[in-house]
Design an enzyme around this catalytic site. Sequence first.
Site, PDB file in Angstrom:
ATOM      1  N   HIS A 282      -2.793  -6.706   2.873  1.00 52.20           N
ATOM      2  CA  HIS A 282      -2.649  -7.351   4.175  1.00 52.20           C
ATOM      3  C   HIS A 282      -3.541  -6.709   5.228  1.00 52.20           C
ATOM      4  O   HIS A 282      -3.616  -7.199   6.353  1.00 52.20           O
ATOM      5  CB  HIS A 282      -1.181  -7.398   4.616  1.00 52.20           C
ATOM      6  CG  HIS A 282      -0.659  -6.119   5.169  1.00 52.20           C
ATOM      7  ND1 HIS A 282      -0.426  -5.932   6.503  1.00 52.20           N
ATOM      8  CD2 HIS A 282      -0.350  -4.967   4.566  1.00 52.20           C
ATOM      9  CE1 HIS A 282       0.021  -4.702   6.689  1.00 52.20           C
ATOM     10  NE2 HIS A 282       0.085  -4.094   5.538  1.00 52.20           N
TER      11      HIS A 282
ATOM     12  N   GLY B 242       0.821  -1.199   0.000  1.00 54.45           N
ATOM     13  CA  GLY B 242       0.000   0.000   0.000  1.00 54.45           C
ATOM     14  C   GLY B 242       0.861   1.257   0.000  1.00 54.45           C
ATOM     15  O   GLY B 242       0.524   2.254  -0.643  1.00 54.45           O
ATOM     16  N   THR B 243       1.969   1.205   0.707  1.00 54.30           N
ATOM     17  CA  THR B 243       2.891   2.338   0.742  1.00 54.30           C
ATOM     18  C   THR B 243       3.415   2.656  -0.657  1.00 54.30           C
ATOM     19  O   THR B 243       3.465   3.822  -1.065  1.00 54.30           O
ATOM     20  CB  THR B 243       4.057   2.035   1.706  1.00 54.30           C
ATOM     21  OG1 THR B 243       3.514   1.878   3.021  1.00 54.30           O
ATOM     22  CG2 THR B 243       5.083   3.149   1.711  1.00 54.30           C
TER      23      THR B 243
ATOM     24  N   CYS C 112       5.267   7.020  24.042  1.00 53.25           N
ATOM     25  CA  CYS C 112       6.255   6.096  24.581  1.00 53.25           C
ATOM     26  C   CYS C 112       6.293   4.786  23.806  1.00 53.25           C
ATOM     27  O   CYS C 112       7.173   3.970  24.019  1.00 53.25           O
ATOM     28  CB  CYS C 112       5.990   5.839  26.055  1.00 53.25           C
ATOM     29  SG  CYS C 112       4.324   5.260  26.337  1.00 53.25           S
TER      30      CYS C 112
ATOM     31  N   GLN D  23      -7.782   1.288   4.945  1.00 58.20           N
ATOM     32  CA  GLN D  23      -8.505   0.764   6.107  1.00 58.20           C
ATOM     33  C   GLN D  23      -9.906   0.279   5.776  1.00 58.20           C
ATOM     34  O   GLN D  23     -10.512  -0.443   6.567  1.00 58.20           O
ATOM     35  CB  GLN D  23      -8.584   1.841   7.202  1.00 58.20           C
ATOM     36  CG  GLN D  23      -7.259   2.108   7.889  1.00 58.20           C
ATOM     37  CD  GLN D  23      -6.703   0.887   8.617  1.00 58.20           C
ATOM     38  OE1 GLN D  23      -7.434   0.028   9.101  1.00 58.20           O
ATOM     39  NE2 GLN D  23      -5.381   0.778   8.673  1.00 58.20           N
TER      40      GLN D  23
END
Lengths: 461, 461
Positions: free
Chosen positions: A196, A69-70, A320, A177
């Site tokens: 995926h 997808g990227t 974090c 999505q």
Amino acid sequence: MPYFDTASAAPLHPVARQALQASLDEGWADPARLYREGRRARLLLDAAREAAAEAVGCRPDELVFTPSGTHAVHTGVAGVLAGRRRAGSRLVVSAVEHSSVLHAAAAHAAAGGSVVEVAVDRLGAVSAAGYRAALAEGTALACLQSANHEVGTVQPVAEVAGVCAEAGVPLLVDAAQSLGWGPVEGGWSVLTASAHKWGGPPGVGLLAVRKGVRFAPQHPADERESGRSPGFANLPAIVAAAASLRAVRAGAEAEAARLRVLVDRIRRRVVRLMPDVEVVGDADRRLPHLVTFSCLYVDGESLLHELDRAGFSVSSGSSCTSSTLTPSHVLRAMGVLSEGNVRVSLPPGTTAEEVNGFLEVLPGAVAGVRERLGVSGPPAVPAEPVADSVELDALGLRCPQPVIELARAIGTVPVGGTVTVLSDDEVARLDIPAWCAMRGHAYVGESPRPAGTAYTVRRVR
Amino acid sequence: MPYFDTASAAPLHPVARQALQASLDEGWADPARLYREGRRARLLLDAAREAAAEAVGCRPDELVFTPSGTHAVHTGVAGVLAGRRRAGSRLVVSAVEHSSVLHAAAAHAAAGGSVVEVAVDRLGAVSAAGYRAALAEGTALACLQSANHEVGTVQPVAEVAGVCAEAGVPLLVDAAQSLGWGPVEGGWSVLTASAHKWGGPPGVGLLAVRKGVRFAPQHPADERESGRSPGFANLPAIVAAAASLRAVRAGAEAEAARLRVLVDRIRRRVVRLMPDVEVVGDADRRLPHLVTFSCLYVDGESLLHELDRAGFSVSSGSSCTSSTLTPSHVLRAMGVLSEGNVRVSLPPGTTAEEVNGFLEVLPGAVAGVRERLGVSGPPAVPAEPVADSVELDALGLRCPQPVIELARAIGTVPVGGTVTVLSDDEVARLDIPAWCAMRGHAYVGESPRPAGTAYTVRRVR
């Protein structure tokens, strides 16, 4: 062991596995070759393209397969920007796009182009009016996700597409999505997706470019995939991707209805089961399987570890849990709390028992983290305020500590008094105002200091 | 049904299949995530990187996985050119590189860079002296394949690497054809390869960049694979690629010795079984499994179809088998005959019987094509020459027709007389001189005409 992070990567759908195995035998040869193995591979590739195009809602010759997808996003953005260079160099994106879109935009800006970000509301949604205002003269391309990957909010794609069409600007929709749930409505020009995410194998993205959209691929020449995706086609994975998209779509409506109920249950319960929790994103216009909430006074990484130990795999947009120690750009753009952030995205087939199990484990996990941070129960409030204004040195403390210090200190000033937190943690800029909104105090503002930034809060109640 | 085109794509190695299936269950999650599925995926990815790095002969942190060999080449070339921009903008490549390298070079030239091609000899080999001469001041990068993909000639990589090191220029070695047979010797700086060439799955390339080589990725930012290969890692395929590389290497020496004998047999036999056949490429310094030959007066596409009907899948560099109607740039750079070109590349496990079967079928297939083109047996020669010089109008005729017309006409002029062929087929420029060399006539030269080009040949015997 329930895996609740399908928005990152979904386990392989059984149909994908079956198709992958079959095409390992039938589809390994070069589809450009004239001999029988090549012809067989070509037939498989053509059939996969037709099936995927039907699911996307485009012509087969408008669709190419990319390695991810990227890659689809990078190639799509660069291709339209170059193809429409004469129209201008302005690129419009929403502030909550996937990082692949924002990184493509950053590359465009680094190469001298201009990038305009459209803001979102507190639910994470853009507005058609926001896009209309951004589409100035010289806009080459606008990008908008179909639904947000972190909070699940569904974007008004059809309305934005209408605004783009009026302005004569092509709209690229990142449907990563949502494509498994259904086709993207509205007049998009370019569409990208990732197999995926719907239970297809890794290694396959989709890039659809409508006929008539000016497109100039920016990678070196390559005759494969209409010149839009270089490299040897990953045919077994492509066949599996197309087959599983069809299979997932067949059950999408029923599964969406089922998961929507489970997600609604999580949305309702988390705020009742635990104090100081905020559910973020739109309650109605949202992906059926995804919910995100943030927990005050919680360190996201510790919470994820607690949940992992209890058998639940979830994701987080907390600072974090990121390598850069910055919170998710999506939560930041929405202006909502990022500390103790948890994203739950249910895979198809998730049972009510699994969700109930998660809701049973969660309060203990959150309480455990809070206890270790010394924040069990409401902070001890002195009988009398000690000063009209207090300044806390939280330099060197990382999220959620600055907010915990603030919560401890607010009772030491009278109503109307101020607490100023001096912090060099970038997240404070997001989480201190979010804390004020949650606890009903007034956020006064920030001012730079020689070391760090001073954030000032006025006690209201 | 023997498949003899493993240089295009190899069927999946059993170890690759096994590893792929196992990692579909274990390796579908995002290796960047903290939960157990993510940690398991990370372990698999790390182990695959270590195994692949060992086979390549580099450190694991020097190696990234790309979606294909083509992506590895495009990324590698662009990354070094950008990283060494201050050294200059000159790119040196051999004339017989894979199209992915030449396309990357063309993109560099289109962006204002300069590209220098190093010539090859008639066997397809470059020389270290050729590279030394090309490495002028301002050279950012040199590229050289480890072995040629069309004729199998092994390049003097170690010598060229030495020359490059002296000049302070990094050398990128495209090892796509050879990595399954063994590591690349010599001091390369960047190495690229492709898993589906050694029996790994499609969807995996390797890009190794030695520490200390200046490298600036040219795609949008992406934190995965050290920032050098964007997109979600295709982990099952990566695991399968690494496992099969290790397996293929374990048997490489024995298999190379076995296939070398079979290829030697083909090299010897084809010229004895049929008239007017030329084997091209180096007889000794070559890949063990690959042999290429060209057949005069044969249309490559028809020959491939004949062989396919007989059950043999082979490839060709003839112009008529390419979409652009131009012959292979490799054969052109070597200056050898391209018509009726056949490349045979044997997969591991090929038996002597299969090769014998091919050699039994081949002469009939070639004779059949020649018969249909009206060239069975030597051309009829008139008792007396009819003219001192003859000019043939071959405009509009496609390979191999112009050469067939030439062969028919040569007997109509006396020894010392000339035949001029007027042709608008680009291949004539390559195949008419090649025909002269094969038949012992003298090639005089070419001159442009209002339509097409005139190629003149002097009869010598």
